[in-house]
Design a protein around this motif. Structure first.
Motif, mmCIF file in Angstrom:
data_model
loop_
_atom_site.group_PDB
_atom_site.id
_atom_site.type_symbol
_atom_site.label_atom_id
_atom_site.label_comp_id
_atom_site.label_asym_id
_atom_site.label_seq_id
_atom_site.Cartn_x
_atom_site.Cartn_y
_atom_site.Cartn_z
ATOM 1 N N LEU A 103 -17.083 12.421 24.296
ATOM 2 C CA LEU A 103 -16.269 11.211 24.371
ATOM 3 C C LEU A 103 -16.075 10.809 25.829
ATOM 4 N N MET A 104 -15.529 9.623 26.040
ATOM 5 C CA MET A 104 -15.156 9.210 27.383
ATOM 6 C C MET A 104 -13.658 9.447 27.545
ATOM 7 N N GLY A 105 -13.281 10.094 28.633
ATOM 8 C CA GLY A 105 -11.877 10.291 28.960
ATOM 9 C C GLY A 105 -11.490 9.399 30.124
ATOM 10 N N LEU A 106 -10.356 8.753 30.045
ATOM 11 C CA LEU A 106 -9.874 7.884 31.117
ATOM 12 C C LEU A 106 -8.484 8.341 31.540
ATOM 13 N N THR A 107 -8.329 8.594 32.819
ATOM 14 C CA THR A 107 -7.032 8.905 33.382
ATOM 15 C C THR A 107 -6.718 7.823 34.408
ATOM 16 N N PHE A 108 -5.460 7.449 34.521
ATOM 17 C CA PHE A 108 -5.148 6.346 35.419
ATOM 18 C C PHE A 108 -3.720 6.438 35.922
ATOM 19 N N ASN A 109 -3.432 5.601 36.885
ATOM 20 C CA ASN A 109 -2.080 5.487 37.437
ATOM 21 C C ASN A 109 -1.544 4.121 37.042
ATOM 22 N N HIS A 110 -0.446 4.137 36.323
ATOM 23 C CA HIS A 110 0.175 2.855 35.980
ATOM 24 C C HIS A 110 1.452 2.705 36.791
ATOM 25 N N ARG A 111 1.996 1.521 36.761
ATOM 26 C CA ARG A 111 3.178 1.285 37.595
ATOM 27 C C ARG A 111 4.430 1.704 36.914
ATOM 28 N N THR A 127 -2.012 -6.767 39.673
ATOM 29 C CA THR A 127 -1.761 -5.410 40.141
ATOM 30 C C THR A 127 -3.019 -4.574 39.940
ATOM 31 N N GLU A 128 -3.424 -3.832 40.972
ATOM 32 C CA GLU A 128 -4.570 -2.941 40.832
ATOM 33 C C GLU A 128 -4.141 -1.682 40.095
ATOM 34 N N LEU A 129 -4.894 -1.327 39.070
ATOM 35 C CA LEU A 129 -4.677 -0.088 38.332
ATOM 36 C C LEU A 129 -5.896 0.798 38.597
ATOM 37 N N ILE A 130 -5.674 1.952 39.192
ATOM 38 C CA ILE A 130 -6.769 2.829 39.591
ATOM 39 C C ILE A 130 -6.990 3.879 38.503
ATOM 40 N N LEU A 131 -8.253 4.055 38.087
ATOM 41 C CA LEU A 131 -8.540 5.019 37.033
ATOM 42 C C LEU A 131 -9.756 5.866 37.377
ATOM 43 N N ASP A 132 -9.829 6.999 36.692
ATOM 44 C CA ASP A 132 -10.991 7.874 36.762
ATOM 45 C C ASP A 132 -11.616 7.905 35.375
ATOM 46 N N GLN A 133 -12.948 7.885 35.334
ATOM 47 C CA GLN A 133 -13.678 7.863 34.075
ATOM 48 C C GLN A 133 -14.494 9.146 33.970
ATOM 49 N N TYR A 134 -14.367 9.823 32.836
ATOM 50 C CA TYR A 134 -15.119 11.045 32.561
ATOM 51 C C TYR A 134 -16.042 10.755 31.389
ATOM 52 N N PRO A 166 -17.165 13.000 37.161
ATOM 53 C CA PRO A 166 -16.377 11.791 36.896
ATOM 54 C C PRO A 166 -16.641 10.693 37.916
ATOM 55 N N GLN A 167 -16.325 9.495 37.528
ATOM 56 C CA GLN A 167 -16.307 8.369 38.463
ATOM 57 C C GLN A 167 -14.856 8.186 38.864
ATOM 58 N N HIS A 168 -14.573 8.378 40.140
ATOM 59 C CA HIS A 168 -13.202 8.312 40.630
ATOM 60 C C HIS A 168 -12.873 6.943 41.215
ATOM 61 N N HIS A 169 -11.619 6.597 41.149
ATOM 62 C CA HIS A 169 -11.019 5.444 41.830
ATOM 63 C C HIS A 169 -11.648 4.103 41.427
ATOM 64 N N LEU A 170 -11.915 3.949 40.126
ATOM 65 C CA LEU A 170 -12.369 2.656 39.628
ATOM 66 C C LEU A 170 -11.154 1.725 39.602
ATOM 67 N N VAL A 171 -11.362 0.474 39.911
ATOM 68 C CA VAL A 171 -10.242 -0.468 39.999
ATOM 69 C C VAL A 171 -10.258 -1.398 38.799
ATOM 70 N N GLY A 172 -9.163 -1.373 38.069
ATOM 71 C CA GLY A 172 -8.932 -2.324 36.995
ATOM 72 C C GLY A 172 -7.815 -3.259 37.436
ATOM 73 N N ARG A 173 -7.665 -4.370 36.770
ATOM 74 C CA ARG A 173 -6.620 -5.322 37.163
ATOM 75 C C ARG A 173 -5.728 -5.642 35.970
#
Length: 98
Positions: free
Chosen positions: A90-98, A36-43, A24-31
């Protein structure tokens, strides 16, 4: 109970071949629009080119969360879900939301 595994370390039971080989690609930053920074992991599947779009599944955790627990994208279940999606093409995305 004593000796129980914390819920956030438990993984899903269902597995397919190749789940453990996913990188996976860890700690990708989305906005978010409010900056607000939303941090996600991409599989992604190992054989998939990053330039090629894939259908994906976004895993959204519920709440409320306890401050002492790890962030949801690091929970065993969400890591397993991301690996399962990637191993299934498929691509799996996990993330932290506020």
């Amino acid at each position: 109970m004593k000796g129980d595994i914390p819920f956030y370390e438990k993984r899903i039971v269902y597995q397919v071949p190749g789940m453990q080989a996913i990188q996976p690609q860890h700690h990708l930053v989305g906005r978010h629009p409010d900056s607000t920074e939303l941090i996600l992991d991409q599989y992604r599947p190992l054989e998939a080119s990053p330039a090629v779009p894939l259908p994906g599944v976004l895993f959204v955790h519920g709440g409320p969360l306890r401050a002492a627990d790890p962030l949801p994208k690091e929970w065993g279940a969400f890591v397993s879900y991301g690996q399962l999606m990637a191993a299934s093409g498929l691509m799996g995305l996990t993330f932290n939301h506020r």
